[in-house]
Scaffold this motif. Structure first.
Motif, PDB file in Angstrom:
ATOM      1  N   ALA A  58       0.817  -1.214   0.000  1.00  0.00           N
ATOM      2  CA  ALA A  58       0.000   0.000   0.000  1.00  0.00           C
ATOM      3  C   ALA A  58       0.849   1.261   0.000  1.00  0.00           C
ATOM      4  N   MET A  95      -4.485  -3.848   0.839  1.00  0.00           N
ATOM      5  CA  MET A  95      -3.696  -2.866   0.103  1.00  0.00           C
ATOM      6  C   MET A  95      -4.604  -1.831  -0.557  1.00  0.00           C
ATOM      7  N   LYS A  98      -6.223   0.599   2.089  1.00  0.00           N
ATOM      8  CA  LYS A  98      -5.328   1.669   2.525  1.00  0.00           C
ATOM      9  C   LYS A  98      -5.157   2.722   1.428  1.00  0.00           C
ATOM     10  N   PHE A  99      -5.116   2.268   0.198  1.00  0.00           N
ATOM     11  CA  PHE A  99      -4.997   3.187  -0.935  1.00  0.00           C
ATOM     12  C   PHE A  99      -6.239   4.050  -1.059  1.00  0.00           C
TER      13      PHE A  99
END
Length: 329
Positions: A58, A95, A98-99
């Protein structure tokens, strides 16, 4: 580290990784001399920037996005492939979570499919999203309420493509792609993610697959040209407010639409790429595949489906630049 595509090819050849077709330029049918001549005509000032990292997580996904996001604003759509139920190769949800959390006013978008199964209707698609863990933010099934025609200016075959109606509600588009093989396209990169992925299941996907005009699922170079037409309609619609990220991990020869039947990847992960240029990022991704010593299966999948025509078709439609600087972060 900044590296031009031309120098990248030379370096890979020295270490014995590349002896193929000038790293899969255009359709794979151009002579090396012609490719070299084209390279000489393009100065580094004309090359597109493609950012690259070998680290797939991430933090680095966000870092690369921040290199290309200057024009992204307003209501933001994030287009990714959410996968068939329990698909083993789809992007890691933690991932992506979080992005997405770092992008204000953003929503993940998807569209229904044309081939039946667990994502053919909105109701079943929503259940599949839950099964696969896409529950951390709203997911907009953009064709749940129908479709809207996007014009194709100067395309090969199509004059317009029916996109999911809700796509028109967004100001910017982030194309977050799991780069891998594809049963019909040879490879699935940024072009495939939007060209087929944003088209409505009821009509648009049938147009891109040739069912509307040809009466059957088309293959080969014709499919690649239809994909380029559809991708151009989306790129033209968003203008500068569209960016591309290709995540090169678990690169099966099969798409995430194959679900649990997808073949196990036979090559190592490569990294993440980011660019504002759709042709440059897909060209760079293909070049990295061709430079890898363990990419035989994926290369055979690409070539057997005439997948390199995706690249030359985008170039002919002036959708981007096949020459790029690969900038490692």
């Amino acid at each position: 580290m900044s590296m031009t595509r031309r120098n990248f090819v030379k370096m890979a050849g020295v270490v014995g990784l590349v002896g193929l077709t000038g790293l899969a330029t255009a359709c794979g049918e151009e002579k090396k001399a012609a490719a070299d001549s084209a390279d000489k005509k393009e100065t580094s000032a004309e090359k597109s920037k493609v950012y690259f990292t070998k680290k797939i997580d991430a933090e680095n996904l966000i870092k690369l996005y921040q290199k290309i996001n200057s024009e992204i604003s307003g209501k933001i759509a994030i287009k990714l492939h959410s996968g068939e139920p329990h698909g083993p190769n789809i992007l890691p949800r933690d991932m992506v979570q979080k992005f997405q959390a770092q992008i204000p006013n953003s929503t993940i978008i998807e569209a229904n499919v044309a081939y039946g199964g667990a994502r053919a209707t909105t109701e079943r698609h929503l259940e599949t999203l839950k099964t696969n863990g896409w529950t951390f933010c709203p997911v907009d099934i953009i064709d749940a309420d129908g479709d809207v025609n996007f014009p194709v200016n100067g395309g090969f075959h199509l004059k317009e493509v029916a996109m999911g109606k809700n796509l028109a509600n967004y100001d910017s588009l982030i194309v977050l792609t799991h780069f891998k093989g594809h049963a019909m396209g040879g490879f699935g990169g940024s072009l495939k993610n939007i060209a087929i992925g944003c088209a409505s299941g009821a009509k648009g996907k049938r147009q891109v697959h040739g069912l509307e005009d040809y009466g059957s699922w088309v293959t080969g170079e014709l499919l690649m040209e239809l994909m380029a037409d559809s991708g151009k309609a989306i790129c033209d619609h968003f203008g500068k407010k569209i960016v591309f990220l290709n995540v090169m991990r678990r690169m099966s020869v099969d798409c995430d639409c194959a679900g649990t039947s997808a073949k196990e990847p036979t090559m190592a992960d490569i990294g993440i790429l980011a660019s504002t240029d759709i042709l440059a990022i897909d060209q760079a991704s293909v070049d990295l595949v061709y430079a890898a010593s363990d990419s035989k299966d994926l290369r055979e999948r690409i070539e057997s489906r005439k997948g390199l025509r995706q690249l030359s078709a985008m170039k002919e439609l002036k959708m981007g630049n096949s020459q790029y600087d690969l900038i490692e972060i």
